[in-house]
Design an enzyme around this catalytic site. Sequence first.
Site, PDB file in Angstrom:
ATOM      1  CB  CYS A 190      -0.872  -0.025   1.249  1.00 27.66           C
ATOM      2  SG  CYS A 190      -1.759  -1.571   1.435  1.00 27.66           S
ATOM      3  CG  ASN A 244       2.991  -0.584   2.894  1.00 25.89           C
ATOM      4  OD1 ASN A 244       2.474  -1.605   2.464  1.00 25.89           O
ATOM      5  ND2 ASN A 244       4.201  -0.176   2.544  1.00 25.89           N
ATOM      6  N   GLY A 245       1.873  -2.967   5.116  1.00 18.64           N
ATOM      7  CA  GLY A 245       2.577  -4.108   5.709  1.00 18.64           C
ATOM      8  C   GLY A 245       1.575  -5.177   6.102  1.00 18.64           C
ATOM      9  CG  HIS A 270      14.491 -31.280 -25.288  1.00 24.47           C
ATOM     10  ND1 HIS A 270      15.053 -32.450 -25.742  1.00 24.47           N
ATOM     11  CD2 HIS A 270      15.387 -30.293 -25.562  1.00 24.47           C
ATOM     12  CE1 HIS A 270      16.253 -32.199 -26.242  1.00 24.47           C
ATOM     13  NE2 HIS A 270      16.484 -30.913 -26.148  1.00 24.47           N
ATOM     14  CD1 TRP A 282      -1.490  -4.608  -5.107  1.00 24.82           C
ATOM     15  CD2 TRP A 282      -0.955  -6.004  -3.456  1.00 24.82           C
ATOM     16  NE1 TRP A 282      -1.213  -5.825  -5.665  1.00 24.82           N
ATOM     17  CE2 TRP A 282      -0.872  -6.710  -4.673  1.00 24.82           C
ATOM     18  CE3 TRP A 282      -0.664  -6.691  -2.271  1.00 24.82           C
ATOM     19  CZ2 TRP A 282      -0.517  -8.058  -4.746  1.00 24.82           C
ATOM     20  CZ3 TRP A 282      -0.307  -8.034  -2.346  1.00 24.82           C
ATOM     21  CH2 TRP A 282      -0.240  -8.699  -3.569  1.00 24.82           C
ATOM     22  CE  LYS A 303       8.666   0.570 -10.343  1.00 25.19           C
ATOM     23  NZ  LYS A 303       8.979  -0.011 -11.630  1.00 25.19           N
ATOM     24  CD  GLU A 357       5.511  -6.525 -15.263  1.00 22.49           C
ATOM     25  OE1 GLU A 357       6.672  -6.491 -15.663  1.00 22.49           O
ATOM     26  OE2 GLU A 357       5.196  -6.324 -14.080  1.00 22.49           O
ATOM     27  CE  LYS A 371       8.441  -5.185 -17.612  1.00 23.45           C
ATOM     28  NZ  LYS A 371       9.532  -5.712 -16.869  1.00 23.45           N
ATOM     29  CD  GLU A 380      12.277  -7.577 -17.915  1.00 29.07           C
ATOM     30  OE1 GLU A 380      11.699  -6.479 -17.825  1.00 29.07           O
ATOM     31  OE2 GLU A 380      12.193  -8.465 -17.038  1.00 29.07           O
ATOM     32  NE  ARG A 392       4.253   2.301  -1.524  1.00 26.53           N
ATOM     33  CZ  ARG A 392       5.506   1.882  -1.303  1.00 26.53           C
ATOM     34  NH1 ARG A 392       6.488   2.374  -2.023  1.00 26.53           N
ATOM     35  NH2 ARG A 392       5.776   0.984  -0.392  1.00 26.53           N
TER      36      ARG A 392
HETATM   37  C1  AGP Z   1       8.737  -5.759 -13.034  1.00 24.26           C
HETATM   38  O1  AGP Z   1       8.188  -5.087 -14.076  1.00 24.26           O
HETATM   39  C2  AGP Z   1       7.890  -5.926 -11.862  1.00 24.26           C
HETATM   40  N1  AGP Z   1       7.416  -4.704 -11.385  1.00 24.26           N
HETATM   41  C3  AGP Z   1       8.483  -6.796 -10.762  1.00 24.26           C
HETATM   42  O2  AGP Z   1       8.793  -8.049 -11.302  1.00 24.26           O
HETATM   43  C4  AGP Z   1       9.741  -6.245 -10.081  1.00 24.26           C
HETATM   44  O3  AGP Z   1      10.824  -6.328 -10.930  1.00 24.26           O
HETATM   45  C5  AGP Z   1      10.023  -7.061  -8.817  1.00 24.26           C
HETATM   46  O4  AGP Z   1       8.930  -6.928  -7.957  1.00 24.26           O
HETATM   47  C6  AGP Z   1      11.304  -6.609  -8.135  1.00 24.26           C
HETATM   48  O5  AGP Z   1      11.194  -5.295  -7.709  1.00 24.26           O
HETATM   49  P1  AGP Z   1      12.497  -4.517  -7.215  1.00 24.26           P
HETATM   50  O6  AGP Z   1      13.438  -4.412  -8.371  1.00 24.26           O
HETATM   51  O7  AGP Z   1      11.974  -3.189  -6.756  1.00 24.26           O
HETATM   52  O8  AGP Z   1      13.088  -5.306  -6.085  1.00 24.26           O
END
Ligand code: AGP
Length: 603
Positions: free
Chosen positions: A2, A99-100, A496, A73, A598, A480, A477, A473, A27
Amino acid sequence: MCGIVGYVGSRPALPVLLGGLRRLEYRGYDSAGVAVVNHRLEVLKTAGRVERLARMADPSRLTGELGIGHTRWATHGAVSDRNAHPHVDCTGRLAVVHNGIIDNHAELRRELEARGHRFVSDTDTEVVAHLLEELDQGDLVAALREATRRLRGSWALAVVSARQPGVLAVARQDSPLVIGLGDGQQVVGSDVTAVLDLTRRVLYLRDGEVACLTAEGVTVWDADGRRVERAPTEVPWEANAVELGPYEHFMAKEIFEQPQAVRQALAGRVEPGSGRVDLRETGLDPATFQSFQRYVIVACGTAWHAGLVGRHLLQRATGRPVSVEIASEFRYGDPLVDSSTLTVAISQSGETADTLAAVREARRRGSPVLAIVNVEGSSLAREADWVLYTRAGPEVAVASTKAYLTQVVALHLLAAWAAPRGEDTGLSLLQLPSRIEATLGLDPVVQEVARELAGSEHLFYIGRGLDYAVALEAALKIKEISYIHAEAYAAGELKHGTLALIEPGRWVVALATQRSLSAKTAGNVAEVSARGARVVMVGPGTSPARSELEPLADRYLPLPEAPEPLLPMLAVVPMQLLAYHAARARGCDVDRPRNLAKSVTVE
Ligand code: AGP
């Protein structure tokens, strides 16, 4: 994860709280709420976005110069108005945002319900409001300190009470909290973006600390109740660094900011003439770096993908074993690390709970930690033995782009500095910003390709060596932000088993930037084409490689001429653009993808 914000001062709190929540919405965006004190407590909260809350907010009702806010969140309790923060006590005079995760919330709830408290939500956080109700004898900060002694888990808490107008009480344990220092006003937030509209002078609260904020100033106590004196720091960038500018989305802005982000990551670290790399700013020296018997990279998500590229580079540079561990697995996997192992932790936010837990486990076993991190003052930066900042600037979009690229640049710098092999890595890297600019020129073509494959429900990405790491990667992208199911495979692995999933019309994205492997990758592309797949290929823009590869593909994305080690870093750019345009074509909320956030500050 959050976002929380709080304000005390001389101006109406509501606009400051809403401004902070807009900045923190990346967040978590399941629900939002505010509480404002003006002799009495007024609370407004709703499921949905901050903009919905802002439309509902009546400034004539939510008056007052003290308040807190939250964007959620969901972890405990479904997305609903009832479970939105702030949560209040039975008297309706005290409000909490959090938050937590409170691990012992069930036990505390039972105890408080037995004492007659009435709970209205399914959240873990509400226990804090009722616990404070029990403990508050007229000193909110003292009650908060006492409450934190009863809580287990992680928290960034902000609390206000109508019984103590003018006092904003906050506490932190394993969840980020930044205090912005102003003249006659103070603001608090989950990260610096929430405070920048008011000030760039900040105090980072540390684990176990509790603070009292009033219009006049800030007082901090440590976990043992001792006063803490700490000098504020200046945030290196302005509020407009987190503005959209001419872009429709932060993700697009951050993709197109990559040339500048890479320049920042290289500045003062590569001597323009010789290309000599110097990373003494980390506090580490090449001899110490080379003294380790093995290297373990720990990270999550996109940062883990950068780690896969890092493994290639560091293993080649040091000639020693380098492993890449998913942080959430590493922590509980009885890792074989000790003082002869250097743990390299990679993180954009520096607040990812899994990565922090892995770092603490490595250190507990005697392994020192080098952090490659973007956010200054973050928990990881403060807990590591050595720090290499990626200098990407603030990254707002949930889908990480420029942070990834600067993480890979940092790993190239580290390999070139710590174990020089005489290659012109430094000189090559200095060419990277202009090469990325040239690669961004592919945007219109990539947009067309994205329109063609945006209707797909399944996508496959293939590559060999460094291209496989980039394919992982690229697949993340598009997953997500466009919600297309995408998988990345080592190109040689398809036959395989997974090849069974290739059928006529299925799109396959192939990365073939490594000259030494392109013939093999070409063979794997032929295998999927033979089963009717349509192929998008990213490869060198010049022949002979291009003339061998391009005929195998339905769409070919030629990269600008560049030193081979740079090509994987260039190849990720059209992959970021492909995900971006596919998500737009599917009408997705690019910057706020569903179910994500994020910075993942809970395990
Ligand atoms: C990537 O686009 C995502 N937001 C997520 O996988 C992110 O890379 C992961 O949560 C790690 O975050 P950080 O680099 O802030 O530790």
